[in-house]
Design a protein around this motif. Structure first.
Motif, PDB file in Angstrom:
ATOM      1  N   HIS A   1     -10.346  -7.943 -11.788  1.00 37.68           N
ATOM      2  CA  HIS A   1     -11.117  -7.138 -11.704  1.00 37.68           C
ATOM      3  C   HIS A   1     -11.025  -5.942 -12.835  1.00 37.68           C
TER       4      HIS A   1
ATOM      5  N   GLN B   1      -7.718  -7.063  -2.582  1.00 32.20           N
ATOM      6  CA  GLN B   1      -9.029  -7.786  -2.384  1.00 32.20           C
ATOM      7  C   GLN B   1      -8.940  -9.318  -2.636  1.00 32.20           C
TER       8      GLN B   1
ATOM      9  N   GLU C   1      -6.228   4.453  -3.900  1.00 34.08           N
ATOM     10  CA  GLU C   1      -6.914   2.959  -3.407  1.00 34.08           C
ATOM     11  C   GLU C   1      -8.456   3.247  -3.490  1.00 34.08           C
ATOM     12  N   VAL C   2      -9.029   2.119  -3.940  1.00 35.37           N
ATOM     13  CA  VAL C   2     -10.591   2.200  -4.214  1.00 35.37           C
ATOM     14  C   VAL C   2     -10.818   0.620  -3.609  1.00 35.37           C
ATOM     15  N   HIS C   3     -11.936   0.357  -3.705  1.00 35.00           N
ATOM     16  CA  HIS C   3     -12.084  -1.193  -3.324  1.00 35.00           C
ATOM     17  C   HIS C   3     -13.597  -1.311  -3.939  1.00 35.00           C
TER      18      HIS C   3
ATOM     19  N   ARG D   1       0.858  -1.302  -0.024  1.00 29.17           N
ATOM     20  CA  ARG D   1       0.078   0.089  -0.078  1.00 29.17           C
ATOM     21  C   ARG D   1       0.674   1.090  -0.046  1.00 29.17           C
TER      22      ARG D   1
ATOM     23  N   LYS E   1      -3.153  -7.365  -4.897  1.00 28.68           N
ATOM     24  CA  LYS E   1      -3.329  -5.958  -5.130  1.00 28.68           C
ATOM     25  C   LYS E   1      -3.265  -5.715  -6.626  1.00 28.68           C
TER      26      LYS E   1
ATOM     27  N   TYR F   1      -6.048   1.487  -7.479  1.00 30.04           N
ATOM     28  CA  TYR F   1      -5.689   0.027  -7.193  1.00 30.04           C
ATOM     29  C   TYR F   1      -6.799  -0.386  -5.999  1.00 30.04           C
ATOM     30  N   HIS F   2      -6.873  -1.580  -5.563  1.00 29.46           N
ATOM     31  CA  HIS F   2      -7.496  -2.304  -4.471  1.00 29.46           C
ATOM     32  C   HIS F   2      -6.564  -3.270  -4.012  1.00 29.46           C
TER      33      HIS F   2
END
Length: 588
Positions: free
Chosen positions: A111, A137, A69-71, A59, A159, A134-135
């Motif tokens: 994704h 997950q 950063e997103v999710h 991160r 990531k 980026y995320h």
């Protein structure tokens, strides 16, 4: 402070029965992870601390590179993946499910579609770009053979970062920024790795590179040239093509009876033993035989068509290379029943004279790059018990195309400089792609340019396996006694052992641990009473905290023993200097 007396931890003395690699064995024995089902793992406190430390390093480096950063959810609708073709393309690797209304969903293996649609929904102008988001997950892939603990699992954490630019020049700049961020990330993780050229595969796009942690247990084979530095995944390696050969003095092709030649070796032996079959310039070799291997291609709609690959007889077909070259086609074995459907193919004696899309058989024929015009071969005569000699490429047979399908071997020539190649194995820890416009076109991601014209955005994709990195660090950082964590990754900076029965030992260890914690040092304190020093020492070596302090019989002499887990060096520290020495050691 982590106290062994209350820590949710149970170390094991025996290796798990199914452990194939050191990381699997040591992470389970050290109480870091526990198996739930094939390819599915739970994380115990120490393991989750290591995971979170690695996640934080990833991160920090992403943020430093300008990513935001997103999710996204892991449960995703079918429609976007159908538009890009990956609902079918992923095949059995995709976890598919339906809700109570019978709507189709999947558990996200990656994704790209979601990121593309997110940007499409928010941005519409060139002024909004470049962008990198980026995320981190959970991903799901239905691995046919999950193995090696958390190295190849069905549920894992990645990531993903994606760049969005208006042109290829911008994409190249974004790609290089991410590449440098990956170098910084893996350097901080203390990994020994190589950056190699790779195939884009299901991701699509033009350029891609893999970051491979060097390991004898790695599933990826890569090739490196010690002279020019060229490095590539074995699927991406390019064969050095030999020059064309003058055939003016080569005799005409002739069919010969060759009984009892079930193998290439037996064919070569008989060819050199019989006077009428010998070459005049040298002996025949296995590399002079043309092996024609049949496979079945399976299209996304299930259509099956035969494909024949011609290559020198001293080489085997590498199916991973074939699949990479023919993606998205799947490759299956050509079965006995299939031969019955294609009687022109005489098993064990297939020759190229009847092959090719323009031939009577109509069967596509691809050859290894070493099959160049003028090369002279022994191969099947399409008749049982017979081979044809002096069959010349370009004179006596042709082909539909070239395919990189042969195994790559130690000592092969580098395509760049001609030096001998070296082969090694590695664990994929990161992969970066220049995706281009594949997903933007499929999902209609466009923005207005300076002239008010709609242009399609170009994308890059950048992935790091976060949970896989835990196992990879363990693979490279261990000895016969246990794990040896790099400090930034370790669940603690120091492991303090109270080794003895006297209250004074526990009282000093308690004060020292408290003082260190107050100074920001992460402490794992073995405060267990009634546990022998030997058991505590074994646990400290298994758990792998980089610095170990032993508060024991030396206390009466005014010293504490300090051990470096990596080097094995030991030193005696005066008790009044202990805290300051440890702080200096961990570089707080």
């Amino acid at each position: 402070m982590l106290r062994m007396s209350s820590l949710f931890l149970r170390t094991l003395r025996e290796d798990p029965a199914d452990a194939e690699v050191p990381s699997h064995r040591l992470l389970v024995r050290g109480g870091y992870v526990r198996r739930v089902a094939p390819g599915i793992w739970s994380w115990l406190p120490l393991g989750y601390l290591v995971y979170r430390n690695i996640e934080q390093i990833v991160r920090e480096e992403m943020n430093r590179a300008g990513s935001q950063e997103v999710h996204f959810p892991a449960l995703l609708p079918r429609e976007p993946y159908e538009k890009t073709g990956r609902w079918e393309e992923y095949g059995d690797n995709l976890f598919r499910l339906q809700d109570r209304k019978k709507a189709d969903y999947l558990l996200g293996p990656t994704h790209e579609e979601m990121f593309t649609l997110m940007v499409k929904g928010e941005y519409s102008s060139y002024k909004d770009l470049p962008l990198n988001i980026y995320h981190i997950q959970i991903k799901y892939r239905d691995e046919a053979r999950p193995r090696a603990g958390i190295l190849r699992a069905r549920e894992f954490v990645m990531k993903d970062a994606y760049s969005f630019d208006i042109d290829d020049e911008g994409l190249e700049k974004s790609y290089q920024i991410q590449r440098e961020a990956y170098i910084s990330t893996f350097d901080r993780l203390g990994l020994n790795y190589e950056i190699v050229s790779a195939m884009s595969g299901a991701m699509g796009g033009s350029k891609s590179e893999e970051f491979l942690a060097i390991s004898e247990y790695g599933e990826d084979t890569y090739v490196k040239c010690p002279t020019c530095g060229m490095a590539a995944n074995v699927e991406a390696i390019v064969t050095r093509v030999p020059p064309e050969v003058d055939v003016s003095s080569t005799p005409a092709a002739h069919v010969e009876d060759t009984p009892d030649t079930p193998t290439i070796a037996s064919l070569v032996d008989i060819s050199n033993a019989r006077t009428e079959l010998r070459r005049t310039d040298r002996d025949w070799q296995a590399s002079d035989t043309l092996k024609n291997v049949v496979v079945m291609q399976v299209a996304l709609d299930g259509t099956r068509t035969p494909l024949i690959i011609g290559l020198p007889g001293d080489r085997e077909v590498d199916l991973k290379r074939v699949e990479a070259a023919l993606h998205p086609m799947a490759i299956e074995a050509f079965e006995e029943e299939d031969f019955k459907k294609y009687p022109v193919l005489v098993k064990g004696y297939i020759g190229p004279q009847v092959l090719g899309e323009k031939s009577e058989s109509g069967i596509r024929y691809l050859v290894d790059p070493r099959v160049v015009v003028g090369t002279r071969w022994i191969t099947g005569a399409n008749k049982r018990g017979n081979h044809i000699y002096d069959l010349v490429a370009g004179r006596d047979f042709n082909w539909d195309g070239i395919i990189e399908a042969a195994e790559v071997r130690q000592g092969d020539e580098c395509s760049e400089c001609g030096s001998e190649l070296q082969i090694a194995r590695g664990i994929e820890i990161g992969h970066i792609f220049q995706l281009g416009r594949k997903y933007a076109e499929a999902l209609d991601l466009k923005v207005l340019d300076e002239n008010g014209e709609l242009i399609t955005v170009t994308m890059g994709s950048y992935g790091i396996g976060v949970t896989r990195a835990v196992a990879t660090v363990a693979e490279q950082s261990h000895d016969e006694k246990g794990l040896i964590w790099p400090r930034e990754v370790s669940p603690a900076d120091i492991h303090i052992i109270a080794a003895g029965k006297d209250d004074a030992i526990f009282e000093f260890a308690e004060r020292a641990a408290t003082d260190l914690e107050a100074q920001g040092v992460r402490v794992l304190y073995d405060d267990r009473r009634g546990v022998s020093p030997g058991v505590k020492f074994n646990d400290s070596e298994l758990l792998g905290i980089p610095t170990i302090a032993v508060v024991g019989k030396g206390l009466s002499d005014g010293v504490i023993e300090l051990r470096d887990r990596r080097s094995g060096e030991q030193s005696l520290i005066p008790i009044d200097q202990f805290v300051s020495e440890v702080i200096a050691e961990v570089k707080i």
